[in-house]
Design a protein around this motif. Structure first.
Motif, PDB file in Angstrom:
ATOM      1  N   GLY A   1       0.676  -1.225  -0.042  1.00 43.02           N
ATOM      2  CA  GLY A   1      -0.051   0.052   0.092  1.00 43.02           C
ATOM      3  C   GLY A   1       1.010   1.277  -0.009  1.00 43.02           C
ATOM      4  O   GLY A   1       0.557   2.403  -0.728  1.00 43.02           O
ATOM      5  N   LEU A   2       1.937   1.098   0.515  1.00 44.53           N
ATOM      6  CA  LEU A   2       2.824   2.374   0.627  1.00 44.53           C
ATOM      7  C   LEU A   2       3.342   2.776  -0.699  1.00 44.53           C
ATOM      8  O   LEU A   2       3.391   3.730  -0.969  1.00 44.53           O
ATOM      9  CB  LEU A   2       4.007   1.814   1.687  1.00 44.53           C
ATOM     10  CG  LEU A   2       5.122   3.110   2.229  1.00 44.53           C
ATOM     11  CD1 LEU A   2       4.262   3.696   3.363  1.00 44.53           C
ATOM     12  CD2 LEU A   2       6.001   2.510   2.963  1.00 44.53           C
ATOM     13  N   ILE A   3       3.871   1.666  -1.347  1.00 43.91           N
ATOM     14  CA  ILE A   3       4.210   2.127  -2.585  1.00 43.91           C
ATOM     15  C   ILE A   3       3.106   2.523  -3.556  1.00 43.91           C
ATOM     16  O   ILE A   3       3.245   3.214  -4.271  1.00 43.91           O
ATOM     17  CB  ILE A   3       4.874   0.567  -3.185  1.00 43.91           C
ATOM     18  CG1 ILE A   3       6.074   0.317  -2.501  1.00 43.91           C
ATOM     19  CG2 ILE A   3       5.465   1.055  -4.721  1.00 43.91           C
ATOM     20  CD1 ILE A   3       6.761  -0.708  -2.875  1.00 43.91           C
ATOM     21  N   ARG A   4       2.003   1.695  -3.429  1.00 46.35           N
ATOM     22  CA  ARG A   4       0.763   2.403  -4.540  1.00 46.35           C
ATOM     23  C   ARG A   4       0.641   3.714  -3.904  1.00 46.35           C
ATOM     24  O   ARG A   4       0.205   4.486  -4.821  1.00 46.35           O
ATOM     25  CB  ARG A   4      -0.276   1.222  -4.253  1.00 46.35           C
ATOM     26  CG  ARG A   4      -1.225   1.397  -5.214  1.00 46.35           C
ATOM     27  CD  ARG A   4      -2.395   0.264  -5.052  1.00 46.35           C
ATOM     28  NE  ARG A   4      -3.268   0.151  -3.947  1.00 46.35           N
ATOM     29  CZ  ARG A   4      -4.245   0.793  -3.673  1.00 46.35           C
ATOM     30  NH1 ARG A   4      -4.785   1.682  -4.809  1.00 46.35           N
ATOM     31  NH2 ARG A   4      -4.929   0.730  -2.591  1.00 46.35           N
ATOM     32  N   GLY A   5       0.288   3.945  -2.743  1.00 41.13           N
ATOM     33  CA  GLY A   5       0.181   5.470  -2.519  1.00 41.13           C
ATOM     34  C   GLY A   5       1.089   6.327  -3.019  1.00 41.13           C
ATOM     35  O   GLY A   5       0.581   7.454  -3.456  1.00 41.13           O
ATOM     36  N   GLY A   6       2.316   6.147  -2.843  1.00 38.39           N
ATOM     37  CA  GLY A   6       3.223   7.092  -3.278  1.00 38.39           C
ATOM     38  C   GLY A   6       3.310   7.165  -5.021  1.00 38.39           C
ATOM     39  O   GLY A   6       3.278   8.041  -5.401  1.00 38.39           O
ATOM     40  N   LEU A   7       3.199   5.972  -5.550  1.00 35.15           N
ATOM     41  CA  LEU A   7       3.045   6.119  -6.897  1.00 35.15           C
ATOM     42  C   LEU A   7       1.818   6.926  -7.506  1.00 35.15           C
ATOM     43  O   LEU A   7       1.894   7.839  -8.327  1.00 35.15           O
ATOM     44  CB  LEU A   7       2.680   4.930  -7.610  1.00 35.15           C
ATOM     45  CG  LEU A   7       4.276   4.172  -7.379  1.00 35.15           C
ATOM     46  CD1 LEU A   7       4.035   2.631  -8.213  1.00 35.15           C
ATOM     47  CD2 LEU A   7       5.347   4.693  -8.226  1.00 35.15           C
ATOM     48  N   SER A   8       0.783   6.736  -6.754  1.00 33.76           N
ATOM     49  CA  SER A   8      -0.534   7.504  -7.108  1.00 33.76           C
ATOM     50  C   SER A   8      -0.421   8.790  -6.914  1.00 33.76           C
ATOM     51  O   SER A   8      -0.876   9.744  -7.684  1.00 33.76           O
ATOM     52  CB  SER A   8      -1.608   6.910  -6.306  1.00 33.76           C
ATOM     53  OG  SER A   8      -1.973   7.605  -5.464  1.00 33.76           O
ATOM     54  N   ASN A   9       0.162   9.318  -5.726  1.00 36.46           N
ATOM     55  CA  ASN A   9       0.232  10.700  -5.623  1.00 36.46           C
ATOM     56  C   ASN A   9       1.377  11.257  -6.678  1.00 36.46           C
ATOM     57  O   ASN A   9       1.226  12.536  -7.005  1.00 36.46           O
ATOM     58  CB  ASN A   9       1.113  11.130  -4.394  1.00 36.46           C
ATOM     59  CG  ASN A   9       0.387  12.183  -3.817  1.00 36.46           C
ATOM     60  OD1 ASN A   9      -0.658  12.365  -3.973  1.00 36.46           O
ATOM     61  ND2 ASN A   9       0.922  12.588  -2.820  1.00 36.46           N
ATOM     62  N   LEU A  10       2.288  10.692  -7.189  1.00 38.04           N
ATOM     63  CA  LEU A  10       3.278  10.921  -8.347  1.00 38.04           C
ATOM     64  C   LEU A  10       2.417  10.813  -9.658  1.00 38.04           C
ATOM     65  O   LEU A  10       2.999  11.267 -10.834  1.00 38.04           O
ATOM     66  CB  LEU A  10       4.447  10.052  -8.403  1.00 38.04           C
ATOM     67  CG  LEU A  10       5.083  10.551  -7.077  1.00 38.04           C
ATOM     68  CD1 LEU A  10       6.610   9.528  -7.073  1.00 38.04           C
ATOM     69  CD2 LEU A  10       5.858  11.716  -7.220  1.00 38.04           C
ATOM     70  N   GLY A  11       1.332  10.403  -9.678  1.00 40.32           N
ATOM     71  CA  GLY A  11       0.505  10.452 -11.096  1.00 40.32           C
ATOM     72  C   GLY A  11       0.439   9.258 -11.643  1.00 40.32           C
ATOM     73  O   GLY A  11       0.303   8.952 -12.738  1.00 40.32           O
TER      74      GLY A  11
END
Lengths: 154, 158
Positions: A124-134
């Motif tokens: 989830g951490l990685i998915r959240g980070g990527l989603s914020n970067l677009g």
């Protein structure tokens, strides 16, 4: 060095807490894993905002993945990702041979089936980070032998 | 002195927009909206231009422009032109959140560094809002700390 142990212990308690307070049938249909993953998602969004505050703009997707492998992983787990592979068509495999959250558990195959609970937060951490970067992504994790673990991003 | 500050989300809707002369708020909303096009142009041009494209700060977006002030209670056909120079500045974060600032530069010519530091403060406060567990990303920003920081920016250089 104490702060590393702090997060490790808190994370372990979090996983067992979610499973203890799970309702009937939630464990089987994966709701607990989803809860942990969503927790990681929100944390990832905030973390990425803080980490990219001072970095330069990212050129492309590969640049973003390299940032995740180097800076992000170092700040969260105090080490870098050991291996990054891609097929240049949107799939990235990140391999960590000594994943911090699993080193305390065992160095063999004894607790392999429980490992997925402990990886949900990180996915989830990685998915959240990527989603914020677009980048919209699907992050799955695989453990072949503790404490190594592989991740696939779509 | 900043006349209008806006925080625009990744999907181009406003998360926070506030302007100082409160009677002409819609005009500032339109101004910020039109600046978004310029921001997008600058970001997409960076891929080819390779000129200082690693910076988050975009600089002056739009040449200065006069704007008219309509007296509120008198007859609407009377207009007075106010030769105020309004400059818009833009800043895009790595998470594609855009900050647009409209600055009135008639009395003091604000230097580039001051604008950069204002954007830095805005970015820091936005990061704090993001890390607040009670804030859902994508909602409008209601944080009082953010409000007070923006107020201090708006009345700072008089």
């Amino acid at each position: 060095m104490a702060d590393e142990a702090l997060f490790l212990l808190l994370h372990n308690e979090m996983v067992s807490g979610v499973y203890k307070s799970a309702e009937q049938g939630e464990v089987e249909n994966g709701r607990c894993i989803t809860k942990l993953e969503n927790m990681g998602f929100r944390v990832g969004q905030g973390l990425i905002e803080r980490f990219t505050k001072d970095t330069a703009r990212f050129k492309d997707e590969l640049d973003i993945m390299k940032f995740i492998c180097k800076d992000f992983w170092t700040t969260v787990f105090k080490k870098q990702i050991d291996n990054l592979r891609t097929n240049h068509q949107g799939i990235y495999v990140l391999q960590d041979n000594k994943f911090r959250l699993l080193t305390q558990m065992s160095a063999g195959k004894q607790y392999l089936e429980h490992a997925s609970k402990y990886l949900a937060f990180t996915c989830g951490l990685i998915r959240g980070g990527l989603s914020n970067l677009g980048i919209k992504s699907i992050v799955t994790a695989e453990v072949s032998s503790m404490p190594a673990f592989l991740e696939y991003n779509g | 002195m900043a006349v209008c500050v806006a925080v625009i989300a990744k999907e181009n809707y406003p998360l926070y927009i506030r302007s100082i002369p409160t009677e002409n708020e819609l005009k500032f909303h339109y101004m910020v909206h039109t600046s978004l096009d310029v921001v997008d142009e600058k970001i997409s041009a960076m891929g080819k231009a390779l000129v200082d494209q690693r910076e988050l700060y975009l600089g002056l977006l739009y040449p200065t422009e006069d704007y008219k002030v309509y007296p509120s209670h008198q007859s609407p056909c009377v207009e007075s032109t106010f030769p105020n120079q309004l400059c818009r500045y833009g800043y895009v974060t790595n998470s594609k959140v855009k900050f647009v600032m409209v600055v009135d530069s008639s009395n003091t010519a604000l230097r580039d560094n001051e604008i950069r530091s204002m954007f830095r403060k805005l970015h820091n406060s936005y990061t704090d809002v993001m890390c607040n567990p009670f804030y859902n990303p994508g909602d409008r920003i209601h944080s009082r700390a953010f409000d007070s920081m923006v107020t201090s920016m708006m009345i700072q250089v008089c």
